[in-house]
Design an enzyme around this catalytic site. Structure first.
Site, PDB file in Angstrom:
ATOM      1  N   HIS A  18      64.554  67.456  -4.617  1.00  0.00           N
ATOM      2  CA  HIS A  18      65.942  67.845  -4.353  1.00  0.00           C
ATOM      3  C   HIS A  18      66.481  68.814  -5.396  1.00  0.00           C
ATOM      4  O   HIS A  18      67.271  69.704  -5.067  1.00  0.00           O
ATOM      5  CB  HIS A  18      66.812  66.591  -4.248  1.00  0.00           C
ATOM      6  CG  HIS A  18      66.474  65.773  -3.047  1.00  0.00           C
ATOM      7  ND1 HIS A  18      66.535  64.397  -3.038  1.00  0.00           N
ATOM      8  CD2 HIS A  18      66.051  66.141  -1.806  1.00  0.00           C
ATOM      9  CE1 HIS A  18      66.181  63.947  -1.846  1.00  0.00           C
ATOM     10  NE2 HIS A  18      65.879  64.988  -1.088  1.00  0.00           N
ATOM     11  N   GLU A 142      59.636  65.376  17.441  1.00  0.00           N
ATOM     12  CA  GLU A 142      58.476  65.524  16.568  1.00  0.00           C
ATOM     13  C   GLU A 142      58.680  66.680  15.593  1.00  0.00           C
ATOM     14  O   GLU A 142      58.803  67.837  15.994  1.00  0.00           O
ATOM     15  CB  GLU A 142      57.226  65.770  17.423  1.00  0.00           C
ATOM     16  CG  GLU A 142      55.955  65.958  16.631  1.00  0.00           C
ATOM     17  CD  GLU A 142      55.707  64.813  15.671  1.00  0.00           C
ATOM     18  OE1 GLU A 142      55.893  65.033  14.443  1.00  0.00           O
ATOM     19  OE2 GLU A 142      55.341  63.712  16.134  1.00  0.00           O
ATOM     20  N   ASP A 163      58.597  67.654   4.843  1.00  0.00           N
ATOM     21  CA  ASP A 163      58.581  66.460   3.987  1.00  0.00           C
ATOM     22  C   ASP A 163      58.252  65.244   4.843  1.00  0.00           C
ATOM     23  O   ASP A 163      59.100  64.380   5.080  1.00  0.00           O
ATOM     24  CB  ASP A 163      59.960  66.321   3.315  1.00  0.00           C
ATOM     25  CG  ASP A 163      60.074  65.066   2.469  1.00  0.00           C
ATOM     26  OD1 ASP A 163      59.041  64.546   2.027  1.00  0.00           O
ATOM     27  OD2 ASP A 163      61.218  64.601   2.264  1.00  0.00           O
TER      28      ASP A 163
END
Length: 281
Positions: A18, A142, A163
């Site tokens: 982050h 997806e 991620d």
């Protein structure tokens, strides 16, 4: 489908991911032209560190918990910490932003966000957390389809975070495929792939795949909190960043040693190098 990021929110891997995402957004924002932010496995967007899931593991205490309240933070971490302080105005660390909330708060009015989450419950929570911001579109489906479905973008500039939960054995390979698809459809896309550091043999194959991805340039940044060959748990994590904006390498070189010292649990280490160097003119 069983993965819930709330158990791991705010841990050392989130700090690396982050903080770097905040810098990517800031560096792309130096130009006035808009860009699109795409998040393939977005999660719920906002986490309660005192909630049932996060408090079961308390992983955040060895991550953002170690940095909260420190006065000697490196300057490039300011945007990342500012968002967390905005979420916790009373000074007590409770709420932590996932990548969607961080991106929503740091992007500009002209930028657009496309978020995807496969887990049905988390997807609905993500929609609720992003409600009211017309710049944000949330898809439930997806995440691996995102490069093919969403690129190229009308803005001509894009930042994509990949991620995945890494519950399946083939997900490192799917990350390489997603990178190939992204740069194949829009070569200038900035692609950031987060990955766990556990099995060294799998990582070696992953690095080899990245090197043959066709990305114009690819930077590798890793942060370790345990020795790489430790057999228990998450030893560290990394980001493979295609087309990183100018200035990111220098900022990471400033911050990674500091993070390795502050977040080490048994042995802190960092690495920063180019898997694909930019071709010389």
């Amino acid at each position: 489908m069983n993965y819930r990021h709330a158990f791991h929110a705010g841990n050392h891997a989130d700090v690396l991911k982050h903080f770097t995402l905040a810098r990517l957004i800031a560096l792309l924002s130096r130009k006035e032209a808009p860009f699109a932010y795409l998040d393939s496995h977005a999660g719920v967007g906002l986490y309660d560190l005192q909630g049932d899931q996060a408090s079961r593991t308390d992983e955040w205490r060895e991550g953002i918990g170690r940095l909260w309240g420190l006065a000697d933070l490196p300057a490039p971490m300011a945007d990342y910490l500012r968002v967390i302080h905005e979420l916790n105005p009373d000074g007590q660390l409770r709420y932590y932003p996932g990548s969607p909330e961080l991106a929503r708060r740091l992007t500009r009015p002209q930028d657009r966000l496309q978020l995807n989450e496969k887990h049905p419950e988390d997807g609905l929570l993500l929609k609720d957390n992003m409600a009211g911001d017309r710049r944000v579109a949330v898809q439930l489906g997806e995440g691996w389809h995102m490069p093919r479905a969403r690129l190229p973008v009308a803005e001509k500039r894009a930042l994509m975070l990949i991620d995945p939960p890494f519950e399946q054995a083939d997900e490192l390979g799917r990350c390489v495929t997603a990178l190939k698809e992204a740069v194949g459809r829009m070569r200038q896309t900035v692609v950031a792939i987060w990955y766990p550091i556990k099995d060294q043999r799998q990582l070696k194959r992953f690095y080899q795949g990245l090197e043959t991805s066709g990305a114009p340039k690819l930077l590798r940044a890793e942060l370790m909190v345990h020795p790489a060959d430790n057999a228990i748990g998450l030893n560290g994590s990394g980001l493979a960043i295609a087309n990183p904006p100018w200035g990111l390498e220098d900022e990471l070189r400033q911050v990674l040693p500091w993070l390795a010292e502050r977040l080490a649990q048994s042995q802190g280490r960092w690495q920063l190098d180019w898997l694909i160097e930019e071709a010389k003119p």
